[in-house]
Design a protein around this motif. Structure first.
Motif, PDB file in Angstrom:
ATOM      1  N   VAL B 516       0.838  -1.199   0.000  1.00 23.79           N
ATOM      2  CA  VAL B 516       0.000   0.000   0.000  1.00 23.79           C
ATOM      3  C   VAL B 516       0.875   1.252   0.000  1.00 23.79           C
ATOM      4  CG1 VAL B 516      -1.725   1.294   1.296  1.00 23.79           C
ATOM      5  CG2 VAL B 516      -1.831  -1.205   1.247  1.00 23.79           C
ATOM      6  N   ASP B 517       1.913   1.240   0.846  1.00 27.48           N
ATOM      7  CA  ASP B 517       2.781   2.419   0.934  1.00 27.48           C
ATOM      8  C   ASP B 517       3.429   2.762  -0.403  1.00 27.48           C
ATOM      9  OD1 ASP B 517       2.252   3.019   3.510  1.00 27.48           O
ATOM     10  OD2 ASP B 517       4.166   2.343   4.336  1.00 27.48           O
ATOM     11  N   SER B 518       3.785   1.751  -1.185  1.00 22.34           N
ATOM     12  CA  SER B 518       4.461   2.062  -2.450  1.00 22.34           C
ATOM     13  C   SER B 518       3.506   2.795  -3.392  1.00 22.34           C
ATOM     14  CB  SER B 518       5.042   0.797  -3.081  1.00 22.34           C
ATOM     15  OG  SER B 518       4.054   0.080  -3.783  1.00 22.34           O
ATOM     16  N   PHE B 519       2.230   2.425  -3.353  1.00 17.76           N
ATOM     17  CA  PHE B 519       1.244   3.165  -4.159  1.00 17.76           C
ATOM     18  C   PHE B 519       1.053   4.583  -3.618  1.00 17.76           C
ATOM     19  CE2 PHE B 519      -0.107  -1.098  -5.504  1.00 17.76           C
ATOM     20  CZ  PHE B 519      -0.239  -0.890  -6.860  1.00 17.76           C
ATOM     21  N   HIS B 520       1.010   4.674  -2.300  1.00 21.91           N
ATOM     22  CA  HIS B 520       0.772   5.984  -1.692  1.00 21.91           C
ATOM     23  C   HIS B 520       1.921   6.936  -2.041  1.00 21.91           C
ATOM     24  CE1 HIS B 520      -0.763   8.195   2.190  1.00 21.91           C
ATOM     25  NE2 HIS B 520      -0.805   8.940   1.116  1.00 21.91           N
ATOM     26  N   ASN B 559      -1.073  -5.499  -2.404  1.00 22.61           N
ATOM     27  CA  ASN B 559      -0.991  -6.660  -1.529  1.00 22.61           C
ATOM     28  C   ASN B 559      -1.349  -6.228  -0.115  1.00 22.61           C
ATOM     29  OD1 ASN B 559      -0.357  -8.884  -0.010  1.00 22.61           O
ATOM     30  ND2 ASN B 559       1.811  -8.966  -0.615  1.00 22.61           N
ATOM     31  N   VAL B 560      -2.523  -6.625   0.338  1.00 25.99           N
ATOM     32  CA  VAL B 560      -2.948  -6.322   1.704  1.00 25.99           C
ATOM     33  C   VAL B 560      -2.998  -7.633   2.481  1.00 25.99           C
ATOM     34  CG1 VAL B 560      -4.706  -5.225   3.140  1.00 25.99           C
ATOM     35  CG2 VAL B 560      -4.372  -4.449   0.787  1.00 25.99           C
ATOM     36  N   LEU B 571      -4.626  -3.035   6.170  1.00 19.85           N
ATOM     37  CA  LEU B 571      -5.984  -2.878   5.643  1.00 19.85           C
ATOM     38  C   LEU B 571      -6.495  -1.455   5.889  1.00 19.85           C
ATOM     39  CD1 LEU B 571      -8.500  -4.181   4.370  1.00 19.85           C
ATOM     40  CD2 LEU B 571      -9.185  -4.921   6.654  1.00 19.85           C
ATOM     41  N   GLU B 572      -6.208  -0.925   7.093  1.00 22.63           N
ATOM     42  CA  GLU B 572      -6.625   0.451   7.382  1.00 22.63           C
ATOM     43  C   GLU B 572      -6.031   1.405   6.350  1.00 22.63           C
ATOM     44  OE1 GLU B 572      -5.043   1.136  11.301  1.00 22.63           O
ATOM     45  OE2 GLU B 572      -6.083  -0.613  12.110  1.00 22.63           O
ATOM     46  N   LYS B 573      -4.720   1.242   6.122  1.00 25.73           N
ATOM     47  CA  LYS B 573      -4.035   2.130   5.179  1.00 25.73           C
ATOM     48  C   LYS B 573      -4.589   1.961   3.772  1.00 25.73           C
ATOM     49  CE  LYS B 573       0.405   1.162   6.442  1.00 25.73           C
ATOM     50  NZ  LYS B 573       1.867   1.182   6.430  1.00 25.73           N
ATOM     51  N   ALA B 574      -4.870   0.720   3.385  1.00 14.60           N
ATOM     52  CA  ALA B 574      -5.333   0.465   2.013  1.00 14.60           C
ATOM     53  C   ALA B 574      -6.638   1.212   1.736  1.00 14.60           C
ATOM     54  CB  ALA B 574      -5.511  -1.034   1.791  1.00 14.60           C
ATOM     55  N   PHE B 580      -7.749   8.398  -1.171  1.00 13.90           N
ATOM     56  CA  PHE B 580      -6.839   9.461  -1.624  1.00 13.90           C
ATOM     57  C   PHE B 580      -6.692   9.456  -3.142  1.00 13.90           C
ATOM     58  CE2 PHE B 580      -4.616   9.586   2.719  1.00 13.90           C
ATOM     59  CZ  PHE B 580      -5.105  10.842   3.028  1.00 13.90           C
ATOM     60  N   MET B 581      -6.698   8.254  -3.733  1.00 10.08           N
ATOM     61  CA  MET B 581      -6.532   8.149  -5.193  1.00 10.08           C
ATOM     62  C   MET B 581      -7.666   8.866  -5.916  1.00 10.08           C
ATOM     63  SD  MET B 581      -4.434   5.161  -6.183  1.00 10.08           S
ATOM     64  CE  MET B 581      -3.230   4.380  -5.155  1.00 10.08           C
ATOM     65  N   GLU B 582      -8.874   8.742  -5.378  1.00  8.70           N
ATOM     66  CA  GLU B 582     -10.019   9.402  -6.022  1.00  8.70           C
ATOM     67  C   GLU B 582      -9.972  10.907  -5.761  1.00  8.70           C
ATOM     68  OE1 GLU B 582     -13.579   7.365  -4.808  1.00  8.70           O
ATOM     69  OE2 GLU B 582     -12.787   5.416  -5.406  1.00  8.70           O
ATOM     70  N   LEU B 583      -9.609  11.275  -4.528  1.00  8.74           N
ATOM     71  CA  LEU B 583      -9.532  12.695  -4.179  1.00  8.74           C
ATOM     72  C   LEU B 583      -8.470  13.413  -5.018  1.00  8.74           C
ATOM     73  CD1 LEU B 583      -9.951  15.217  -2.336  1.00  8.74           C
ATOM     74  CD2 LEU B 583      -8.258  14.226  -0.809  1.00  8.74           C
ATOM     75  N   ALA B 584      -7.333  12.736  -5.241  1.00 10.50           N
ATOM     76  CA  ALA B 584      -6.229  13.369  -5.975  1.00 10.50           C
ATOM     77  C   ALA B 584      -6.705  13.828  -7.349  1.00 10.50           C
ATOM     78  CB  ALA B 584      -5.069  12.387  -6.118  1.00 10.50           C
ATOM     79  N   GLU B 585      -7.542  13.013  -7.944  1.00  9.08           N
ATOM     80  CA  GLU B 585      -8.050  13.368  -9.271  1.00  9.08           C
ATOM     81  C   GLU B 585      -8.939  14.610  -9.192  1.00  9.08           C
ATOM     82  OE1 GLU B 585      -9.628   9.943 -11.149  1.00  9.08           O
ATOM     83  OE2 GLU B 585     -10.052  10.995 -13.032  1.00  9.08           O
TER      84      GLU B 585
END
Lengths: 252, 655
Positions: B516-520, B559-560, B571-574, B580-585
């Motif tokens: 998850v962190d790598s995506f973030h 991978n969660v 899971l919390e972070k995911a 965040f991915m939707e908000l960023a857009e």
């Protein structure tokens, strides 16, 4: 830098825990201790293992959420919060032992995460000034001697991390409780409830399973906010007075 | 729906498609608006308050103060936080202070001046009525906090001390060493704990709101996940209040706590609450520079440091000499030179942008070249090290702990970082969102700071909303009545719970290759690069192409590990990163549409010949309130026009 990490793993409150060894290479001395654990967790997740659970939030030493016993010392060797500890404080190829806070009143939830809600219940028992919103006098109607205000702030600086309890051989919460009793008791606003407050808070502390104070001083030695044991002496003085003035709290 | 989102899309509410934005801001003389409005609002009879239940999500300055005050008034309150205790909310990390128009220093401050400074500081993108009210109640906040036992700094006569702060020319900032946020939060926390003990507040810790429940067109509850045992459950009430803070962690690296997230407001946005000015984020100029890829967060140092520190860089690009070897005439004190009347105390956006500019010119300092010096040598010579220690001792200690450099001897290195988000859910004058019964307070709403927040104003707004505004305005809503009886057995609750559970299952079952962190981190870099201090149409278009690609990969390759049924931090972070991915857009969409520079938001296409920010009042003097329209679809823009009757828009100049 390279390290061997000996970390406490425990799946849930009811299961037995044990130490597990992990090796970590390529650690930068500029990493914080928690960033080092982040990197270990990234490796574990990539390998398909369960990452290590640990509490943390602000990562700037003020929220009080993080707290690990590192090589036997609460928050590690620098008398700071765990999040403010950096890997440059350790020697290359050290073995580092990492445990959760251990105290009856702080049961383990998982791995390095403990339940500290007992602290909230101590505050609920009297760690406040009973004033509702609105209807208060102008802030400058009540001058407060600078020395008193400063000393009050010294106690108010407590972040509620629980290192004092973890470091105390008796698992006592005296420093935590005394810091709040001192913060409020040093201010004129705190006077009306001063003696009730100390009685109720100390009573609640005992109820939660925290031990008593035997003046060992480990609490103050690990406190990231350097709260002095003088607060404990001050609280004991208030407690003795309160017992005379208010009588036995059990009867209330 | 875009082709890049292949997963099943949860149902979104369509009930609020045709909402007109009605700010309900009163008219009449500005000094009387709040009094008049309070009088016009309906009251809930004191004996009836106990018949109402209110959900408060978040326990920081806004949420904590609101929960305590509502309980004191007699309402039943359910309060939620994701931390292990309400005392840990991120308000605790605010260092510098809180503004109030007390004029204790007799230096010409007034409610009107604080109002004027805040509207101007916000670069004319906030509502005058709201800001005036904020300035009015600022004085009550200080009284309240002192009564609670907040140990503000005092002078030798025992009265309250003040300092000037972040661009203000009067001393109106109250402070408690460098821990003002902590002390104010502990005041609110103690008031909250008192109400918990009294049985008026039921507190849920380690509990995260994952969705909003709307029944018959009104916000009536939330669905939460218990972070210890994974239990997903509904809670119902007569109104829902969000005090869940800002979304700065969309940038991955920010000064926010690691757990700060957008999920509560984003999920509410998906259900129909409009999101206002999402691209208005604030970059704080005095943070400790990044050291490497391992970096997990940035640490802010109070900008009060700029009162005594002087900011400079070498005149020559690529000058790698240590600072003490660079003679005075080869240094450029660029803020003092460019802005003689404000010098090092220019507002945050100006200080940040200038730092970026000198670093872009190759004159940055430190190993990464992304830093400028903040030098205390002159102040130490003038005042002595002891005075400096008294003023900033804890900040200097913190800096030394993190960097292993002693700022009494070597100049500090600083660089801007994301710190606060002015954007948030749109609310009217009563702090109600476009969903009836959903109130939003503190940093989570958009209301008072316009395009740029002044220093020491965040604490003021959080407490103003929680102690003195929401407790009145929510009564006006509740007094309208007409509430159906609702229980957690309601089919809508069941439906939303099932959606939340499906989402958890889905995240756990992807079993991809990346953490998850790598995506973030990847997302954060894109947003920082293209939607950070300086923006251009080209860059934003690139970001709008890249973000959906990252999101699509996330849903296929994350991978969660672990299960839902116990403490599972991955899971919390995911869940948070997915939002965040939707908000960023949305942020980039908003930034692209706002083709003007204003406040903390510099648009390369809109600048003066000297390279200063150029606002475009003719075309953009409005609040952009975006309506959700499905993931990957272009959101719908709604505008609330702003009018300025008292503070007339001028181009800000700090020269």
């Amino acid at each position: 830098m390279k390290f061997t990490l000996r970390i406490w793993r425990q799946k849930s409150p009811k299961e037995w825990g044990r130490f597990v060894n992990y090796k970590l290479d390529d650690v930068s001395p500029d990493m914080s201790f928690l960033e080092m654990l982040d990197i270990l967790n990234e490796e574990l997740i990539t390998k398909g293992d369960d990452p290590i659970a640990f509490d943390h939030d602000c990562r700037e030493g003020i929220c009080g959420m993080c707290g690990l016993v590192i090589n036997g010392i609460a928050h590690g060797p620098e008398q700071t919060t765990t999040c403010q500890l950096h890997m440059r404080s350790f020697k290359h190829v050290d073995t580092i032992t990492i445990e959760p806070w251990r105290a009856t009143a702080f049961p383990v939830i998982k791995d390095l995460v403990v339940d500290r809600t007992s602290f909230d219940r101590i505050i609920q028992s009297g760690g406040y000034i009973s004033v509702s919103t609105g209807g208060v006098p102008d802030a400058n109607t009540l001058p407060i001697a600078k020395d008193n205000a400063d000393m009050s702030m010294d106690g108010a600086a407590c972040i509620g991390c629980g290192a004092c309890v973890a470091a105390c051989p008796n698992g006592s919460a005296m420093l935590f409780t005394a810091a709040k009793v001192g913060h409020l008791g040093l201010l004129p606003q705190g006077q009306p409830e001063r003696y009730d407050r100390v009685l109720y808070m100390v009573h609640q502390m005992d109820e939660e399973g925290f031990g008593g104070c035997t003046n060992i001083g480990e609490c103050s030695a690990v406190c990231p906010k350097e709260i002095s044991m003088d607060f404990i002496a001050r609280m004991n003085r208030d407690l003795i007075k309160a017992n005379f003035i208010k009588g036995d709290i059990e009867k209330k | 729906m875009s082709e890049t989102t292949t997963r099943a899309e949860p149902r979104t509410t369509t009930e609020f498609r045709n909402v007109t934005l009605e700010s309900r801001a009163p008219s009449g003389p500005i000094e009387q608006r709040w009094d008049q409005h309070r009088f016009n609002m309906k009251l809930v009879n004191p004996a009836n308050k106990r018949k109402y239940t209110i959900i408060v999500v978040g326990s920081g300055l806004a949420g904590g103060s609101a929960a305590a005050t509502l309980a004191e008034l007699g309402y039943n309150v359910l309060c939620f936080c994701y931390q292990d205790s309400p005392r840990r909310a991120h308000s605790i990390a605010a260092q510098g202070g809180i503004n109030a128009a007390k004029n204790y220093q007799n230096d010409g401050d007034s409610i009107y001046r604080l109002f004027y400074d805040t509207v101007k500081g916000g670069d004319f993108r906030s509502r005058e009525s709201n800001v005036y009210r904020l300035s009015q109640v600022s004085v009550n906040i200080i009284d309240q906090c002192v009564a609670q036992g907040v140990p503000f700094a005092r002078d030798y006569g025992g009265l309250l001390d003040n300092r000037s702060f972040g661009g203000a020319q009067v001393s109106r900032t109250f402070y408690a060493r460098g821990q003002t946020g902590q002390q104010l939060l502990l005041g609110a926390y103690q008031a909250l704990e008192r109400q918990i003990a009294a049985g008026k507040v039921k507190m849920f810790t380690r509990s995260e709101m994952l969705d909003l429940v709307i029944i018959n067109g009104r916000a009536r509850g939330i669905v939460t996940r218990d972070m210890v045992n994974g239990k997903i459950e509904s809670h119902v009430a007569d109104a829902v209040v969000l005090g869940t803070g800002g979304y700065g962690n969309v940038f991955y690296l920010s000064t926010n706590a690691k757990g700060c997230n957008t999920t509560a407001i984003w999920r509410s946005h998906r259900r129909g609450a409009f999101f206002a000015n999402p691209c208005f984020t604030q970059i704080h100029p005095t943070c400790i520079p990044v050291t490497g890829e391992h970096q997990s967060k940035l640490t802010l140092m109070s900008e009060s440091l700029r009162n005594d520190g002087r900011i400079w860089v070498p005149k020559q690009a690529g000058d790698t000499r240590p600072p003490h070897q660079i003679p005075e005439n080869e240094r450029e004190y660029y803020l003092e030179e460019r802005y003689p009347s404000f010098g090092n105390l220019v507002p945050r956006d100006v200080a940040s942008r200038n730092a970026k500019q000198v670093c872009d010119e190759g004159r940055g300092v430190g190993p990464s070249g992304l830093g400028v010096y903040l030098d205390f040598a002159d102040a130490i010579n003038r005042l002595g090290a002891n005075v400096i220690r008294q003023r900033y001792g804890n900040l200097f200690d913190m800096y030394e702990r993190i960097t292993a450099e002693n700022p009494y001897e070597v100049p500090m290195r600083i660089y801007p970082a994301i710190h606060y988000t002015m954007g948030g859910l749109w609310v009217d004058y009563e702090l109600q969102s476009t969903i009836p019964g959903l109130f939003v307070i503190g940093e989570a709403n958009f209301s008072d700071h316009g395009a740029n927040r002044l220093g020491a104003s965040a604490l003021m707004q959080g407490l103003a909303d929680g102690y003195f505004v929401l407790p009145y305005t929510i009564g006006n809503y509740l007094a309208q009545g007409g509430f159906d009886k609702v229980s957690t057995d309601n089919p809508v609750c069941r439906e939303v719970e099932a959606e939340v559970a499906d989402r958890m299952t889905q995240l756990l079952s992807i079993n991809g290759k990346r953490t998850v962190d790598s995506f973030h981190r990847e997302l954060g870099k894109v947003v920082w690069e293209y939607c950070g201090m300086s923006r251009s149409a080209d860059g934003l278009k690139k970001a709008l192409q890249r973000i959906p690609e990252i999101r699509a990969e996330f849903w296929e390759n994350v991978n969660v590990p672990g299960q839902n049924e116990n403490l599972n931090q991955s899971l919390e972070k995911a869940g948070r990163v997915a939002d965040f991915m939707e908000l960023a857009e949305l942020m980039c969409t908003d930034a692209l549409h706002r083709n003007e520079s204003c406040g903390g938001h510099f648009r390369e296409e809109s600048q003066t010949p000297e390279g200063e920010a150029l606002r475009d009042d003719a075309n953009f003097s409005y609040v952009a309130a975006w309506q959700f329209n499905g993931v990957g679809n272009k959101p719908i823009l709604n505008k609330e026009q702003l009018s300025f009757e008292y503070v007339h828009p001028t181009q800000r100049s700090y020269k």
